[in-house]
Design a protein around this motif. Structure first.
Motif, PDB file in Angstrom:
ATOM      1  N   ALA A 111     -11.342  11.001 -10.464  1.00 56.94           N
ATOM      2  CA  ALA A 111     -10.776  10.067  -9.496  1.00 56.94           C
ATOM      3  C   ALA A 111     -10.877  10.667  -8.104  1.00 56.94           C
ATOM      4  O   ALA A 111     -10.482  11.812  -7.885  1.00 56.94           O
ATOM      5  N   GLU A 128       0.840  -1.199   0.000  1.00 63.26           N
ATOM      6  CA  GLU A 128       0.000   0.000   0.000  1.00 63.26           C
ATOM      7  C   GLU A 128       0.878   1.252   0.000  1.00 63.26           C
ATOM      8  O   GLU A 128       1.859   1.333   0.739  1.00 63.26           O
ATOM      9  N   SER A 172     -10.110   8.477  -5.222  1.00 61.68           N
ATOM     10  CA  SER A 172      -9.223   7.747  -4.323  1.00 61.68           C
ATOM     11  C   SER A 172      -8.436   6.696  -5.092  1.00 61.68           C
ATOM     12  O   SER A 172      -8.813   6.310  -6.207  1.00 61.68           O
ATOM     13  N   ARG A 173      -7.388   6.212  -4.486  1.00 66.66           N
ATOM     14  CA  ARG A 173      -6.587   5.129  -5.069  1.00 66.66           C
ATOM     15  C   ARG A 173      -7.439   3.864  -5.191  1.00 66.66           C
ATOM     16  O   ARG A 173      -7.367   3.132  -6.168  1.00 66.66           O
ATOM     17  N   GLU A 174      -8.259   3.611  -4.173  1.00 62.68           N
ATOM     18  CA  GLU A 174      -9.106   2.425  -4.172  1.00 62.68           C
ATOM     19  C   GLU A 174     -10.092   2.452  -5.338  1.00 62.68           C
ATOM     20  O   GLU A 174     -10.315   1.434  -5.995  1.00 62.68           O
ATOM     21  N   SER A 199       1.600   9.568  -2.418  1.00 65.84           N
ATOM     22  CA  SER A 199       0.938   9.434  -3.711  1.00 65.84           C
ATOM     23  C   SER A 199       1.291  10.621  -4.603  1.00 65.84           C
ATOM     24  O   SER A 199       1.416  11.754  -4.150  1.00 65.84           O
ATOM     25  N   PRO A 232      -1.005   7.750   1.572  1.00 68.14           N
ATOM     26  CA  PRO A 232      -1.552   8.904   0.851  1.00 68.14           C
ATOM     27  C   PRO A 232      -0.568  10.060   0.692  1.00 68.14           C
ATOM     28  O   PRO A 232      -0.552  10.727  -0.334  1.00 68.14           O
ATOM     29  N   LEU A 279      -9.700   4.003  -8.254  1.00 61.60           N
ATOM     30  CA  LEU A 279      -8.953   3.754  -9.494  1.00 61.60           C
ATOM     31  C   LEU A 279      -8.554   2.288  -9.626  1.00 61.60           C
ATOM     32  O   LEU A 279      -8.669   1.705 -10.705  1.00 61.60           O
ATOM     33  N   ASP A 280      -8.101   1.685  -8.530  1.00 67.60           N
ATOM     34  CA  ASP A 280      -7.718   0.276  -8.573  1.00 67.60           C
ATOM     35  C   ASP A 280      -8.896  -0.593  -8.980  1.00 67.60           C
ATOM     36  O   ASP A 280      -8.775  -1.492  -9.812  1.00 67.60           O
ATOM     37  N   TYR A 304      -6.210  13.905  -5.022  1.00 68.48           N
ATOM     38  CA  TYR A 304      -7.631  13.639  -5.249  1.00 68.48           C
ATOM     39  C   TYR A 304      -8.475  14.767  -4.703  1.00 68.48           C
ATOM     40  O   TYR A 304      -8.120  15.361  -3.713  1.00 68.48           O
ATOM     41  N   ILE A 342      -0.663  11.483  -7.001  1.00 69.11           N
ATOM     42  CA  ILE A 342      -1.962  11.976  -7.458  1.00 69.11           C
ATOM     43  C   ILE A 342      -2.660  12.687  -6.315  1.00 69.11           C
ATOM     44  O   ILE A 342      -2.724  12.171  -5.201  1.00 69.11           O
TER      45      ILE A 342
END
Length: 91
Positions: free
Chosen positions: A68, A3, A70-72, A9, A6, A74-75, A13, A11
């Motif tokens: 987008a 993981e 969050s990372r979740e 990251s 944040p 996008l994943d 958001y 990116i």
């Protein structure tokens, strides 16, 4: 898979995030990808989809730009697109 915290990251958001999707140029392909995009971004505007047919016309490249959050998100969007039966490649 490790993981990414944040704060590390690259990116920020929320943001507009383009995703390239390639699949066979068949009826319903564009609509299917728009439907997937709307599952993850309810405000997704189908009019913003960029289309690029292959030289022979057998494949259609689409660029969808989602918001987008969050990372979740996008994943899960990438996972959904890559397992879709009409999709060949997701970048």
């Amino acid at each position: 898979m490790r993981e990414i915290p944040p704060e590390q990251s690259l990116i920020e958001y929320p943001c507009a995030f383009p995703i390239k999707v390639m699949g066979a140029h068949v009826p319903g392909y564009l609509e299917a990808i728009v439907s997937v995009a709307r599952q993850f971004d309810p405000g997704f505007d189908a009019a913003t989809v960029e289309q690029r047919p292959s030289k022979g016309g057998n494949y259609l490249g689409l660029t969808i730009t989602v918001t987008a959050t969050s990372r979740e998100q996008l994943d899960e969007l990438y996972r959904t697109l890559t397992t879709h039966p009409m999709v060949k490649i997701v970048l």
